[in-house]
Design a protein around this motif. Structure first.
Motif, mmCIF file in Angstrom:
data_model
loop_
_atom_site.group_PDB
_atom_site.id
_atom_site.type_symbol
_atom_site.label_atom_id
_atom_site.label_comp_id
_atom_site.label_asym_id
_atom_site.label_seq_id
_atom_site.Cartn_x
_atom_site.Cartn_y
_atom_site.Cartn_z
ATOM 1 N N GLY A 9 0.578 -1.141 -0.039
ATOM 2 C CA GLY A 9 -0.052 0.060 0.194
ATOM 3 C C GLY A 9 0.842 1.190 -0.081
ATOM 4 N N ARG A 10 2.284 1.164 -0.035
ATOM 5 C CA ARG A 10 2.994 2.184 -0.236
ATOM 6 C C ARG A 10 3.953 2.216 -1.514
ATOM 7 N NH1 ARG A 10 0.391 5.720 3.068
ATOM 8 N NH2 ARG A 10 0.233 4.745 5.016
ATOM 9 N N GLY A 11 4.473 3.370 -1.816
ATOM 10 C CA GLY A 11 5.463 3.569 -2.916
ATOM 11 C C GLY A 11 6.720 3.374 -2.546
ATOM 12 N N LEU A 197 -2.758 1.858 -18.554
ATOM 13 C CA LEU A 197 -3.801 1.201 -18.929
ATOM 14 C C LEU A 197 -3.949 -0.023 -18.144
ATOM 15 C CD1 LEU A 197 -4.728 1.910 -22.625
ATOM 16 C CD2 LEU A 197 -5.648 3.215 -20.706
ATOM 17 N N LYS A 198 -2.945 -0.577 -17.592
ATOM 18 C CA LYS A 198 -2.840 -1.770 -16.710
ATOM 19 C C LYS A 198 -2.843 -1.530 -15.335
ATOM 20 C CE LYS A 198 0.391 -3.856 -20.491
ATOM 21 N NZ LYS A 198 1.436 -4.171 -20.877
ATOM 22 N N ARG A 203 -0.883 -0.172 -9.571
ATOM 23 C CA ARG A 203 -0.937 -0.479 -8.476
ATOM 24 C C ARG A 203 0.415 -0.486 -7.714
ATOM 25 N NH1 ARG A 203 -3.925 -5.421 -9.727
ATOM 26 N NH2 ARG A 203 -6.246 -4.752 -9.311
ATOM 27 N N ILE A 204 1.531 -0.606 -8.674
ATOM 28 C CA ILE A 204 2.902 -0.524 -8.160
ATOM 29 C C ILE A 204 3.302 1.092 -8.120
ATOM 30 C CG2 ILE A 204 3.400 -3.276 -8.425
ATOM 31 C CD1 ILE A 204 5.173 -2.307 -10.702
ATOM 32 N N ASP A 277 15.689 1.964 -4.990
ATOM 33 C CA ASP A 277 15.274 0.890 -4.063
ATOM 34 C C ASP A 277 14.161 0.267 -4.327
ATOM 35 O OD1 ASP A 277 15.393 -0.139 -1.150
ATOM 36 O OD2 ASP A 277 13.402 0.801 -1.114
ATOM 37 N N TRP A 278 13.080 1.193 -4.782
ATOM 38 C CA TRP A 278 11.804 0.675 -5.022
ATOM 39 C C TRP A 278 11.672 -0.250 -6.316
ATOM 40 C CZ3 TRP A 278 9.353 1.583 -9.856
ATOM 41 C CH2 TRP A 278 7.928 0.901 -9.757
#
Length: 357
Positions: A9-11, A197-198, A203-204, A277-278
């Protein structure tokens, strides 16, 4: 993705040090292991709303390549958690980190409507569009509780002052009544940001934003009610969403958008470390490719502050993006245009009543 270490739920997945502080806080592995063994939460991952009362709310934008002269941000920090957000760095000025703090410590400017009204009623104020969300999203989750954006829109309407809005949240449709009235006098323009569009990508990249379906529906609802919409394909990130430019433009046009805009991702200040990092945790199989292609767009670096180039990029990959945008505009927006906002009405409404002479 390692689900054991990934914060859902976080970036951002860490808090980077604040460049203005000599000391920094670090979550050590031995502490995390201790919490795991004891069955305790090392990080509760809760959002905190902090009420603040700034002295001014309308900011003059000096950057020559941003496309606005004045902005207003009801909230500082943004719970949407977009990993690439350029506004992250500004959280350091408030004493917080550009990483997780930016998403979890949201400063709520409760006196924003009052300050706005005082500003635009001044005799020396020259009417020019003020953009809501020049920095952080004015329709982020905090708006559902505080309604500061709606109160500001009521003031813009009362004084017939032009306003621009940038958001990626479908919550804007709550204010359709005010927006329709503003649109009757050509006093409002909305920019909806759609990066993919995905849903898996959305979400990520943008974990707490409205779904793509809801954003496209929002474009359609606003357009159907006479409110001009520009869709921002922003940012374009090589090897993540750069292949979606034409499908995105087509969908935007089909849902009523009058134009599209774009930026090429740039990772200034702490955002470079946060994004690196992400991407290594989220997309480990192509992390190096993504980082190298971003660098290719900015002279070999993630950090690009050159006006005119920083949002457009340069090099072969950036040029390919520009070409696709040009094709998209010719194919899907040839006979459409986004209007200039009306700046002629505010002067006669400034005193709260129509001038007789």
């Amino acid at each position: 993705m390692n689900s054991k270490t990934y914060i859902k739920g976080r970036g951002a997945q860490l808090n980077t040090p604040n460049k203005f502080f000599e000391l920094s806080h670090q979550m050590r592995e031995d502490f995390l292991e201790y919490c795991r063994l004891e069955g305790e939460e090392a990080d509760k991952n809760k959002t905190e709303y902090l009420e603040v009362f700034p002295k001014t709310i309308v900011n003059k934008v000096d950057s020559p390549d941003v496309g606005m002269m004045y902005s207003l941000n009801p909230y500082q920090g943004c719970e949407h958690g977009c990993i690439y957000c350029y506004a992250r760095n500004t959280h350091e000025y408030w004493g917080y980190s550009a990483g997780l703090d930016f998403e979890r410590k949201i400063l709520v400017k409760k006196n924003a409507p009052q300050l706005l009204e005082e500003k635009i009623k001044r005799k020396n104020w020259k009417t020019h569009p003020i953009v809501l969300s020049g920095n952080t999203d004015c329709y982020q989750p905090a708006e559902q509780q505080y309604a500061i954006t709606r109160k500001c829109l009521e003031i813009f309407l009362r004084y017939r002052h032009p306003v621009g809005i940038i958001t990626k949240n479908a919550w804007i449709t709550r204010d359709l009544d005010i927006l329709k009235e503003l649109a009757q006098d050509n006093l409002v323009g909305v920019n909806i940001s759609i990066t993919s569009l995905k849903e898996d990508t959305r979400r990520i990249l943008e974990p707490r934003t409205a779904t793509i379906k809801r954003r496209l529906e929002t474009v359609e609802v606003l357009s159907r009610n006479g409110i001009p919409v520009n869709v921002m394909l922003a940012p374009i990130i090589p090897a993540i969403n750069s292949h979606e430019i034409l499908p995105l433009a087509k969908a935007a046009s089909q849902h009523g958008a009058r134009s599209i805009g774009f930026t090429v991702v740039r990772l200034n200040g702490a955002i470079g470390q946060i994004f690196t990092d992400w991407v290594k945790k989220t997309l480990p199989d192509r992390a190096d490719k993504i980082l190298h292609q971003i660098q290719d767009c900015h002279g070999g670096t993630l950090n690009d502050s050159r006006y005119g180039l920083r949002t457009r990029g340069e090099g072969k990959i950036a040029q390919h993006i520009h070409t696709l945008i040009k094709i998209a505009r010719q194919k899907y927006f040839k006979d459409k245009n986004f209007p200039q906002l009306n700046t002629t009405l505010h002067e006669v409404y400034k005193s709260g009543q129509m001038k007789l002479f």
